[in-house]
Design an enzyme around this catalytic site. Structure first.
Site, PDB file in Angstrom:
ATOM      1  N   GLY A 188      45.370  49.121  40.023  1.00  0.00           N
ATOM      2  CA  GLY A 188      43.977  49.297  39.630  1.00  0.00           C
ATOM      3  C   GLY A 188      43.039  48.494  40.517  1.00  0.00           C
ATOM      4  O   GLY A 188      41.949  48.957  40.880  1.00  0.00           O
ATOM      5  N   HIS A 238      50.996  50.118  34.904  1.00  0.00           N
ATOM      6  CA  HIS A 238      51.701  49.132  34.061  1.00  0.00           C
ATOM      7  C   HIS A 238      50.980  48.846  32.739  1.00  0.00           C
ATOM      8  O   HIS A 238      51.523  48.166  31.867  1.00  0.00           O
ATOM      9  CB  HIS A 238      52.006  47.848  34.845  1.00  0.00           C
ATOM     10  N   THR A 298      53.205  55.291  53.014  1.00  0.00           N
ATOM     11  CA  THR A 298      54.157  56.178  52.343  1.00  0.00           C
ATOM     12  C   THR A 298      54.068  56.018  50.824  1.00  0.00           C
ATOM     13  O   THR A 298      54.123  54.895  50.315  1.00  0.00           O
ATOM     14  CB  THR A 298      55.594  55.859  52.822  1.00  0.00           C
ATOM     15  N   CYS A 311      45.103  36.334  34.029  1.00  0.00           N
ATOM     16  CA  CYS A 311      45.027  35.497  35.227  1.00  0.00           C
ATOM     17  C   CYS A 311      44.470  34.118  34.897  1.00  0.00           C
ATOM     18  O   CYS A 311      44.648  33.176  35.639  1.00  0.00           O
ATOM     19  CB  CYS A 311      44.201  36.177  36.307  1.00  0.00           C
TER      20      CYS A 311
HETATM   21  N1  PLP Z   1      40.786  46.322  35.463  1.00  0.00           N
HETATM   22  C1  PLP Z   1      41.082  45.948  34.211  1.00  0.00           C
HETATM   23  C2  PLP Z   1      40.115  46.228  33.114  1.00  0.00           C
HETATM   24  C3  PLP Z   1      42.284  45.292  33.930  1.00  0.00           C
HETATM   25  O1  PLP Z   1      42.576  44.922  32.682  1.00  0.00           O
HETATM   26  C4  PLP Z   1      43.179  45.031  34.995  1.00  0.00           C
HETATM   27  C5  PLP Z   1      44.443  44.310  34.757  1.00  0.00           C
HETATM   28  O2  PLP Z   1      44.463  43.286  34.123  1.00  0.00           O
HETATM   29  C6  PLP Z   1      42.829  45.472  36.283  1.00  0.00           C
HETATM   30  C7  PLP Z   1      41.631  46.094  36.480  1.00  0.00           C
HETATM   31  C8  PLP Z   1      43.742  45.254  37.447  1.00  0.00           C
HETATM   32  O3  PLP Z   1      44.771  46.195  37.444  1.00  0.00           O
HETATM   33  P1  PLP Z   1      46.086  45.968  38.340  1.00  0.00           P
HETATM   34  O4  PLP Z   1      46.901  44.943  37.637  1.00  0.00           O
HETATM   35  O5  PLP Z   1      46.764  47.290  38.383  1.00  0.00           O
HETATM   36  O6  PLP Z   1      45.619  45.546  39.679  1.00  0.00           O
END
Ligand code: PLP
Length: 375
Positions: A71, A201, A237, A326
């Site tokens: 994401g 995930h 890829t 985080c």
């Molecule tokens: N955006 C939101 C709202 C999220 O909760 C997260 C993950 O915690 C992300 C983006 C980041 O996604 P990814 O872990 O796939 O980079």
């Protein structure tokens, strides 16, 4: 000791059927989808069937789905290319976005000197829509970036309403839908959004894969250069096994949506009931009627108990989160809660409890017992 996982906004357990699908593709379908021989064509076919399946779940066309590694990458790509290639001069966003959006916007402000406006947040953590309209009335090429479901407090954005306002003012609309994809229906034929992103995930598929929805003829250019994969928009890829697993997981999420949503909603109500009985002074951070799988609560514990609360629960095998993942290892206050709580309340323990269909009432009882032993 029974382990209790209540941190599903952080990541989710992979469904057994998804693991099976991934294992099969890894073992049997290892060709490079860009190769023209039969191994390559087979991998390409899996890739394109996965794309079609994902597009179908969101009622859009396969060509509008671009695979990415996560994401964060998809958010970075869309925001950066909007400024660099679509010549967006201003981004309107909020201070409660995930850092994958917030820090990207701030970096773009530094690099390109774009204007950044933060829409006001109401005390319940929702966007102030009147303020958004006011900001949009300034004439400038603008992109609005507002998340669908907030990952810390679960507040929900009305995508239809915000999309219409953006259209009215000729602004592009990007929404970080990482927390909502697979957990609520999104019909891209009717929702007026230009870009959304997903992370596998978060919906019971593996880490390291995600996708962006980019509406046709958007004009976006790649973030980095290399091969011609993903119509040249995302070189590298494709991780065919991950993508096949992601497609399978999304299909299962939507097949079981009603049942799983009801189960999770019942668990959330049960937790609130038990908190009301055991911790009468508790309060909900954000809108009490927020998204069904996330509950963020402020507990009436003394300051000295606050620092150790996650540690104590962890010792009992219970996983929840304080703020976003985080930050859970550090003592830095959540940037989301900082927007809505007083300094005094920020010192008290706030916990994010996030559910999946794998959770049970027993999990909630164990969490309550764990909290009672700390009080
Ligand atoms: N955006 C939101 C709202 C999220 O909760 C997260 C993950 O915690 C992300 C983006 C980041 O996604 P990814 O872990 O796939 O980079």
């Amino acid at each position: 000791m029974k382990k209790v996982y209540l941190d599903n906004a952080s990541t989710t357990a992979i469904r057994a059927e998804v693991i099976q699908e991934i294992t099969k593709v890894m073992a049997e379908d290892y060709g490079n989808p860009s190769s023209t021989h039969s191994f390559g064509r087979n991998a390409k076919s899996i890739l394109e069937l996965s794309r079609k399946s994902i597009a179908k779940q969101l009622n859009t066309s396969a060509q509008e789905i671009i695979f990415s590694s996560c994401g964060t990458e998809a958010n970075n790509w869309i925001l950066r290319s909007a400024v660099k290639d679509l010549k967006v001069q201003r981004i309107i966003t909020s201070k409660i976005e995930h850092h994958a959006v917030l820090y990207t916007v701030l970096a773009l402000q530094k690099e390109y000197g774009i204007q950044v406006d933060f829409v006001a947040i109401r005390p319940n953590g929702e966007i102030d829509i009147t303020n958004l309209s006011e900001l949009l009335s300034q004439e400038k090429k603008t992109l609005v970036s507002l998340m669908h479901v907030n990952n810390e407090i679960g507040t929900l954005l009305d995508l239809d309403r915000i999309g219409l306002i953006c259209k009215q003012y000729n602004a592009l609309f990007h929404s970080d839908t990482v927390q909502s994809i697979g957990k609520t229906t999104i019909d891209l034929q009717t929702v007026p959004v230009d870009f959304i992103v997903a992370s596998a995930h978060k919906f019971h598929a593996p880490k390291g894969v995600g996708f962006a929805f980019v509406r046709k003829n958007s004009g976006l250019q790649p973030l980095f250069y290399g091969g011609e994969q993903e119509k040249g928009l995302r070189a590298g890829t494709e991780a065919v096994h991950q993508i096949a697993g992601m497609a399978k997981a999304l299909e299962l999420c939507y097949t079981n949506l009603e049942t799983e949503r009801n189960h999770i909603s019942d668990l959330k109500s049960y937790l609130i009931e038990r908190l009301e009985i055991e911790f009468p002074g508790f309060s909900i951070n954000g809108n009490p009627n927020g998204f069904y799988n996330i509950l963020n609560v402020l507990l009436p514990f003394s300051d000295d108990k606050t620092a150790m609360i996650l540690f104590h629960l962890d010792m009992k095998g219970i996983a929840v989160s304080r703020g976003s993942a985080c930050q859970s290892g550090s003592i830095k206050a959540s940037h989301v809660l900082a927007e809505m709580l007083s300094d005094e309340d920020l010192k008290k323990p706030s916990l994010r409890i996030s559910f999946s269909h794998y959770n049970t009432k027993e999990d909630i009882d164990l969490l309550i017992d764990g909290l009672k032993s700390i009080k």
